[in-house]
Design a protein around this motif. Structure first.
Motif, PDB file in Angstrom:
ATOM      1  N   ASP A  61       0.832  -1.210   0.000  1.00 28.86           N
ATOM      2  CA  ASP A  61       0.000   0.000   0.000  1.00 28.86           C
ATOM      3  C   ASP A  61       0.873   1.268   0.000  1.00 28.86           C
ATOM      4  O   ASP A  61       0.648   2.204   0.771  1.00 28.86           O
ATOM      5  N   TRP A  62       1.880   1.249  -0.836  1.00 31.95           N
ATOM      6  CA  TRP A  62       2.822   2.371  -0.883  1.00 31.95           C
ATOM      7  C   TRP A  62       2.514   3.354  -2.016  1.00 31.95           C
ATOM      8  O   TRP A  62       3.190   4.383  -2.120  1.00 31.95           O
ATOM      9  N   LYS A 111       0.265   5.430  -2.363  1.00 29.60           N
ATOM     10  CA  LYS A 111      -0.125   6.763  -1.886  1.00 29.60           C
ATOM     11  C   LYS A 111       1.074   7.677  -1.603  1.00 29.60           C
ATOM     12  O   LYS A 111       0.942   8.890  -1.570  1.00 29.60           O
ATOM     13  N   PHE A 112       2.237   7.074  -1.353  1.00 38.60           N
ATOM     14  CA  PHE A 112       3.444   7.891  -1.126  1.00 38.60           C
ATOM     15  C   PHE A 112       4.118   8.297  -2.434  1.00 38.60           C
ATOM     16  O   PHE A 112       4.926   9.213  -2.461  1.00 38.60           O
ATOM     17  N   HIS A 113       3.777   7.582  -3.495  1.00 39.12           N
ATOM     18  CA  HIS A 113       4.513   7.737  -4.745  1.00 39.12           C
ATOM     19  C   HIS A 113       3.971   8.819  -5.668  1.00 39.12           C
ATOM     20  O   HIS A 113       3.647   8.565  -6.828  1.00 39.12           O
ATOM     21  N   ASN A 137       7.532  13.098  -4.776  1.00 42.05           N
ATOM     22  CA  ASN A 137       8.253  12.214  -3.846  1.00 42.05           C
ATOM     23  C   ASN A 137       9.178  11.239  -4.574  1.00 42.05           C
ATOM     24  O   ASN A 137      10.247  10.897  -4.081  1.00 42.05           O
ATOM     25  N   ILE A 138       8.754  10.800  -5.732  1.00 46.04           N
ATOM     26  CA  ILE A 138       9.609   9.894  -6.514  1.00 46.04           C
ATOM     27  C   ILE A 138      10.857  10.631  -7.020  1.00 46.04           C
ATOM     28  O   ILE A 138      11.953  10.071  -7.005  1.00 46.04           O
TER      29      ILE A 138
END
Lengths: 104, 104, 104, 104
Positions: A16-17, A19-21, A25-26
């Motif tokens: 469930d990552w 949402k950070f990407h 952020n990438i």
């Protein structure tokens, strides 16, 4: 390449990552990992082969995630950019020299 | 992917740039280009799509050159590293959180 | 500032690290440490205060070493560069916007 | 140093740029500028003196802004971090070698 892209997407989905990407952020992640790759060469040109491969893989991983987020095909954008670079660096002007295009 | 690798190698060969492409210099180049990619997001999350694709392509280009210099297959090292990362980040511990493995 | 510069020089002298501190290696070190600073913000704007201070200190440390190697005074070069930036970013054109000078 | 800090703050205030200067954005800016500094050494150890000074000044400028945002004194955090590094790198273990502390 499709196999690798799918493996990475599956990996991130399980955690469930996604949402950070965000692209932002990438982009940060790519430069962070690139810094770790450079750390292998911090004090000179000698390097630990396994470590360099590992850090390079991390940079690539995030590049693949970024391309996926942008909905672009990696190979296409690399080839397109190469054509643009070709125009900036005509062989007869830049052969054998590392001068930047704006000073050629 | 082979087509892209060959195009890049041909591009560099025509320009006699191989001599500049030591692993150390390529590592520097990757982080320099990664910095330019991040510049697209310097002041926020909005970005110019074409510019991000171009900068990402530059990072990728040097990653491909690095893999070629190391004599490794990009897909192999990314998949191998993913397996190592899998061990560091078990799904039940890291699901939905961005905590670094050493603090999980 | 002189006190800090002397402490850093003494620290490196005791360890016989001067020989590693070529401008090139220091430039690499600055970007490596800057990557670690950015890692504090990898997934968002929240941060660990102590960690950010520590990483910022590492970047600064190498900047001070670099200035020392170049034989320049930190304050002088920062003020000089600020004057150049002033010319690139006239208040009436850039007030309140983050547009880069070449697009103003 | 106070003179430099005040000049930078005045410069940013005139341009109403404070709103862009979140710690996260400043961290990005530091690594972006550090990448430009490294670009001076992309293909080797030779460098353009003026350009290196200019890029170093840009890194320093954002470091000063960051310290100001965090409300910390630059000299204090650099000296504090130096003490921590001293404990990680005892003279008798690291003298004359560039080995990282976790491998000493």
């Amino acid at each position: 390449m499709k196999k690798v892209i799918d493996a990475i997407k599956q990996f991130n989905k399980e955690r469930d990552w996604d949402k950070f990407h965000t692209p932002e952020n990438i982009a940060k992640s790519i430069v962070i990992e690139a810094g770790e790759l450079l750390e292998c060469f911090q004090w000179g040109s000698e390097y630990d082969y396994k470590q360099v491969c590992d850090e390079l893989a991390d940079v690539m991983n995030y590049c693949i995630v970024m391309a996926d987020k942008l909905g672009v095909d990696m190979e296409t954008i690399v080839l397109n950019k190469l054509e643009e670079t070709r125009a900036k660096y005509p062989v007869d002007k830049c052969k054998g020299v590392s001068t930047k295009y704006d000073k050629l």
